[in-house]
Design a protein around this motif. Structure first.
Motif, mmCIF file in Angstrom:
data_model
loop_
_atom_site.group_PDB
_atom_site.id
_atom_site.type_symbol
_atom_site.label_atom_id
_atom_site.label_comp_id
_atom_site.label_asym_id
_atom_site.label_seq_id
_atom_site.Cartn_x
_atom_site.Cartn_y
_atom_site.Cartn_z
ATOM 1 N N UNK A 73 0.851 -1.186 0.000
ATOM 2 C CA UNK A 73 0.000 0.000 0.000
ATOM 3 C C UNK A 73 0.889 1.240 0.000
ATOM 4 N N UNK A 74 0.334 2.358 -0.455
ATOM 5 C CA UNK A 74 1.091 3.609 -0.409
ATOM 6 C C UNK A 74 0.431 4.626 0.512
ATOM 7 N N UNK A 75 -0.688 4.229 1.145
ATOM 8 C CA UNK A 75 -1.356 5.117 2.089
ATOM 9 C C UNK A 75 -1.165 4.601 3.513
ATOM 10 N N UNK A 76 -1.000 5.508 4.445
ATOM 11 C CA UNK A 76 -0.701 5.147 5.834
ATOM 12 C C UNK A 76 -1.734 5.767 6.774
ATOM 13 N N UNK A 77 -2.679 4.962 7.289
ATOM 14 C CA UNK A 77 -3.702 5.503 8.184
ATOM 15 C C UNK A 77 -3.157 5.966 9.527
ATOM 16 N N UNK A 78 -1.930 5.524 9.873
ATOM 17 C CA UNK A 78 -1.347 5.881 11.164
ATOM 18 C C UNK A 78 -0.229 6.914 11.028
ATOM 19 N N UNK A 79 -0.165 7.583 9.891
ATOM 20 C CA UNK A 79 0.951 8.484 9.598
ATOM 21 C C UNK A 79 1.175 9.528 10.689
ATOM 22 N N UNK A 80 0.078 10.048 11.259
ATOM 23 C CA UNK A 80 0.203 11.115 12.252
ATOM 24 C C UNK A 80 0.069 10.600 13.677
ATOM 25 N N UNK A 81 0.110 9.275 13.822
ATOM 26 C CA UNK A 81 -0.003 8.679 15.157
ATOM 27 C C UNK A 81 1.341 8.102 15.576
ATOM 28 N N UNK A 82 1.717 8.329 16.811
ATOM 29 C CA UNK A 82 2.995 7.807 17.307
ATOM 30 C C UNK A 82 2.745 6.725 18.349
ATOM 31 N N UNK A 83 3.784 5.883 18.546
ATOM 32 C CA UNK A 83 3.698 4.872 19.602
ATOM 33 C C UNK A 83 2.866 3.664 19.204
ATOM 34 N N UNK A 84 2.987 2.621 20.024
ATOM 35 C CA UNK A 84 2.197 1.411 19.824
ATOM 36 C C UNK A 84 2.830 0.421 18.883
ATOM 37 N N UNK A 85 2.481 -0.856 19.071
ATOM 38 C CA UNK A 85 2.945 -1.894 18.169
ATOM 39 C C UNK A 85 4.279 -2.493 18.565
ATOM 40 N N UNK A 86 4.950 -3.069 17.567
ATOM 41 C CA UNK A 86 6.216 -3.760 17.803
ATOM 42 C C UNK A 86 7.251 -3.364 16.750
ATOM 43 N N UNK A 87 8.500 -3.364 17.177
ATOM 44 C CA UNK A 87 9.618 -3.140 16.270
ATOM 45 C C UNK A 87 10.474 -4.406 16.256
ATOM 46 N N UNK A 88 10.848 -4.857 15.067
ATOM 47 C CA UNK A 88 11.684 -6.050 14.929
ATOM 48 C C UNK A 88 12.932 -5.666 14.145
ATOM 49 N N UNK A 89 14.074 -5.641 14.828
ATOM 50 C CA UNK A 89 15.333 -5.305 14.165
ATOM 51 C C UNK A 89 16.114 -6.587 13.900
ATOM 52 N N UNK A 90 16.414 -6.813 12.628
ATOM 53 C CA UNK A 90 17.097 -8.027 12.208
ATOM 54 C C UNK A 90 18.600 -7.767 12.097
ATOM 55 N N UNK A 91 19.383 -8.643 12.719
ATOM 56 C CA UNK A 91 20.846 -8.506 12.716
ATOM 57 C C UNK A 91 21.492 -9.758 12.122
ATOM 58 N N UNK A 92 22.644 -9.547 11.482
ATOM 59 C CA UNK A 92 23.397 -10.700 10.983
ATOM 60 C C UNK A 92 24.412 -11.150 12.036
#
Length: 207
Positions: free
Chosen positions: A138-157
């Motif tokens: 998708x190219x539209x973001x319904x949460x564009x102006x909302x901060x916080x919440x959810x999860x972040x997954x950082x992948x490392x080698x």
């Protein structure tokens, strides 16, 4: 003989007219969501472009069309009262979680700031979970102006270098590639028709 020469001349004149008119090259095209393409009609000079039907694409005055969402559209090119029609079919692109050379993932609960490190089969489980949900581009973001919440997954080698970051919020998946410093937003965005992305396996990490 005179008639034969006349017929040949008429045919040659018609061919020349068709060549100078430059018949529409892309009468029917297929695109993926997020893709852009420059259309061609007539000689591409002083051509007016207009979307006749469909809301799955946008087009600018230079004839550059952008695929916004799955669907079909008809675009009209006009010049000197002549019209050409282009039919555009836009297809979804589905997310496939490629863990590649991932050695471990640091998962952050963005609501509380807590973190967990996962390795081995847990990495595969999360990749399979995200891939199985038919998340589409998708190219539209319904949460564009909302901060916080959810999860972040950082992948490392194995060299402890971050190779990708995935951020999940509600029904959105944001993909940040290796060289993205996050200042210009995600490289790719995916969404679901469900109320939200299924994060059950990730939630269990913090129970």
């Amino acid at each position: 003989k005179y008639m034969s020469k006349k017929i040949v001349m008429i045919i040659l004149i018609c061919i020349c007219l068709l060549m100078t008119d430059t018949a529409l090259i892309n009468a029917k095209i297929s695109m993926n969501v997020g893709q852009t393409k420059k259309l061609k009609a007539f000689d591409n000079n002083n051509v007016k472009w207009k979307i006749k039907s469909g809301k799955c694409v946008s087009i600018n005055k230079r004839g550059v069309v952008k695929a916004l969402r799955k669907g079909r559209a008809k675009i009209i090119a006009t010049k000197n009262n002549k019209k050409k029609t282009i039919t555009v079919k836009v297809k979804n692109v589905y997310y496939k979680c490629d863990i590649g050379s991932t050695a471990y993932i640091i998962v952050t609960n963005l609501d509380y700031g807590t973190q967990k490190k996962i390795v081995g089969s847990q990495i595969t489980d999360i990749a399979d979970l995200l891939t199985s949900q038919s998340l589409y581009r998708t190219i539209s973001d319904p949460y564009e102006k909302m901060s916080g919440g959810g999860y972040s997954l950082k992948l490392y080698n194995a060299d402890n270098k971050e190779i990708m970051c995935l951020s999940i919020k509600g029904k959105m998946l944001y993909v940040y590639n290796e060289n993205n410093d996050r200042s210009n937003g995600p490289d790719l965005m995916y969404t679901t028709d469900d109320a939200q992305i299924n994060c059950d396996i990730i939630k269990q990490l913090f129970n």
